[in-house]
Motif scaffolding. Structure first.
Motif, PDB file in Angstrom:
ATOM      1  N   LYS A  14      71.985  24.697  25.008  1.00  0.00           N
ATOM      2  CA  LYS A  14      73.318  25.589  25.443  1.00  0.00           C
ATOM      3  C   LYS A  14      72.995  26.559  24.677  1.00  0.00           C
ATOM      4  N   ASP A  15      73.663  27.597  25.504  1.00  0.00           N
ATOM      5  CA  ASP A  15      73.949  28.901  24.374  1.00  0.00           C
ATOM      6  C   ASP A  15      75.583  29.411  23.995  1.00  0.00           C
ATOM      7  N   TRP A  16      75.598  30.225  23.673  1.00  0.00           N
ATOM      8  CA  TRP A  16      77.166  30.678  22.843  1.00  0.00           C
ATOM      9  C   TRP A  16      78.040  30.427  24.034  1.00  0.00           C
ATOM     10  N   GLN A  51      70.135  27.156  28.826  1.00  0.00           N
ATOM     11  CA  GLN A  51      69.436  27.825  28.848  1.00  0.00           C
ATOM     12  C   GLN A  51      67.855  28.059  28.596  1.00  0.00           C
ATOM     13  N   ARG A 100      62.857  33.279  27.486  1.00  0.00           N
ATOM     14  CA  ARG A 100      64.045  32.589  27.762  1.00  0.00           C
ATOM     15  C   ARG A 100      64.762  32.469  28.984  1.00  0.00           C
ATOM     16  N   SER A 152      68.091  31.972  31.603  1.00  0.00           N
ATOM     17  CA  SER A 152      69.742  31.825  31.351  1.00  0.00           C
ATOM     18  C   SER A 152      69.896  31.490  32.865  1.00  0.00           C
TER      19      SER A 152
END
Length: 317
Positions: free
Chosen positions: A18-20, A25, A37, A39
Motif C-alpha cells: 500500500k502506498d501513502w 503498488q 514499482r 501503481s
C-alpha cells in the motif's frame, strides 16, 4: 505499511504493498537486484532501478502524490488521446484511473523460467468515462522485469463495443539524466517531426543527433524501432525498443516553462528527458472485436557499448 507477497522461486519476487494513499503498488524484483514499482493508479510505472539500486526514471520533487492527478514522473499511459481536445481530460483518462490486477490471465504473475517477473493489469471504462468517450474497451497492460533488469510494457486494447473507435497512445517516459545539456538522442536523424512549439508545423530533423539547449516538444514521425539516449556524464545509454509505436515524442520544458508548472521544480528540467514511444500522427481505428498491441522495452547499458553496436533494423522483444 501492509503488504502481501508472492514468491515462486527463491530470488524473483512479486509483492503488493500500500502506498501513502492506501493505493496498491506492485513491486517487481529480479534475481540480480533490479526492481520496478507499478501503481494501480494509472497503471503507472513509478520506479525502475538497476541491480545497483540506481533509479533510472525521474520523479519530480514537487509531484502531486494524490489522485486523481497523475504523478509527474515515471512512465504514464496516454490513452485514448494525446494532447487536449474534446471533452476528455488532457492526454486521456487512462493515467488518472484506478486499474485492477488482471484475473485473465490469472493473478499469479507470469514467469518464463528465466527470472523474468511480470504483473498484468486491467482497465475498463467507468460510467463517467463512457459519458465522455462512449466506447467499450478492455485495456490489458503487462509490465515485466527481466533477469538483466530490462523493463518491458505490453499494452493490449480490445474493442468490445458494437461500433469502431479510434485512439492515439503514448508511454510518457521520464528518463533520469545527469544534465540535459550532456544528453543526445540517436536514431531520429533525418526524420520529419511535428513541432508543438510552432503550432504542430512539420519540419525535418537536420542534426546528426538531437541535443538540447532550449525547450523541446516534438513528435518524430515514422521512427525506427530502436532509439538510443546517451548520457555522457553518467556514461549510460538508454536503449528504447518498440513495436506498434511509429512515433516518438521528445519533450523537455527547459527553464521558463518549468517555472510555470506547479508539480515540477524550477531547475528539474536539467535532470530529466521525456522520450515516448507513441502513436499520434495516424490514430488506430479499431473495429468491433479487434485488438491492438504495442510493446516498449527499456534497457540501460554502459555507453561504451553504444551506439555503433546498435542494430537499428531489427527488433525482438
Amino acid at each position: 505499511m501492509g503488504h502481501s507477497t508472492t514468491i515462486w522461486d527463491q530470488k524473483s519476487e512479486f509483492e503488493v504493498i500500500k502506498d501513502w494513499n492506501n493505493i496498491d503498488q506492485v513491486v517487481l524484483r529480479s534475481p540480480r537486484g533490479a526492481s520496478a514499482r507499478v501503481s494501480l493508479h494509472g497503471g503507472q510505472v513509478i520506479s525502475w532501478r538497476n541491480e545497483r539500486g540506481e533509479e533510472l526514471l525521474f520523479t519530480s520533487s514537487k509531484a502531486i502524490l494524490k489522485p486523481p492527478k497523475a504523478m509527474r514522473g515515471g512512465i504514464s499511459i496516454y490513452f485514448p488521446q494525446f494532447g487536449n481536445c474534446g471533452m476528455l481530460e488532457q492526454h486521456g483518462f487512462a493515467r488518472n484511473r484506478m486499474w485492477s490486477i488482471d484475473n485473465e490471465p490469472p493473478p499469479t504473475p507470469s514467469n518464463d523460467g528465466n527470472g523474468k517477473v511480470s504483473v498484468d493489469l486491467l482497465l475498463k471504462p467507468s460510467e463517467d468515462d463512457l459519458k465522455c468517450w462512449p466506447h467499450c474497451f478492455e485495456f490489458r497492460l503487462r509490465v515485466s522485469l527481466a533477469m538483466d533488469g530490462n523493463l518491458t510494457m505490453v499494452s493490449r486494447i480490445r474493442n468490445i463495443d458494437a461500433k469502431p473507435f479510434s485512439f492515439s497512445f503514448a508511454y510518457h517516459t521520464y528518463l533520469s539524466v545527469s544534465d540535459i545539456s550532456e544528453v543526445r538522442i540517436e536514431g531520429l536523424e533525418t526524420l520529419d517531426y511535428l513541432d508543438n512549439l510552432c503550432q504542430r508545423e512539420r519540419f525535418t530533423e537536420q542534426g546528426d543527433a538531437i541535443t538540447f539547449e532550449s525547450e523541446v516538444d516534438r513528435v518524430y514521425l515514422g521512427s525506427p524501432n530502436i532509439v538510443a539516449v546517451l548520457d555522457h556524464e553518467k556514461k549510460r545509454t538508454f536503449v528504447i525498443r518498440k513495436e506498434g509505436l511509429p512515433d516518438v515524442v521528445v519533450w523537455n520544458p527547459w527553464e521558463r516553462k518549468s517555472k510555470t508548472m506547479v508539480d515540477f521544480g524550477d531547475e528539474e528540467y536539467k535532470q530529466t528527458l521525456c522520450v515516448d514511444g507513441a502513436l499520434i500522427e495516424r490514430p488506430v481505428n479499431l473495429k468491433p472485436g479487434e485488438e491492438w498491441t504495442a510493446k516498449l522495452e527499456l534497457s540501460a547499458i554502459p555507453s561504451t557499448y553504444c551506439s555503433d553496436h546498435l542494430d537499428h533494423t531489427g527488433l525482438s522483444i
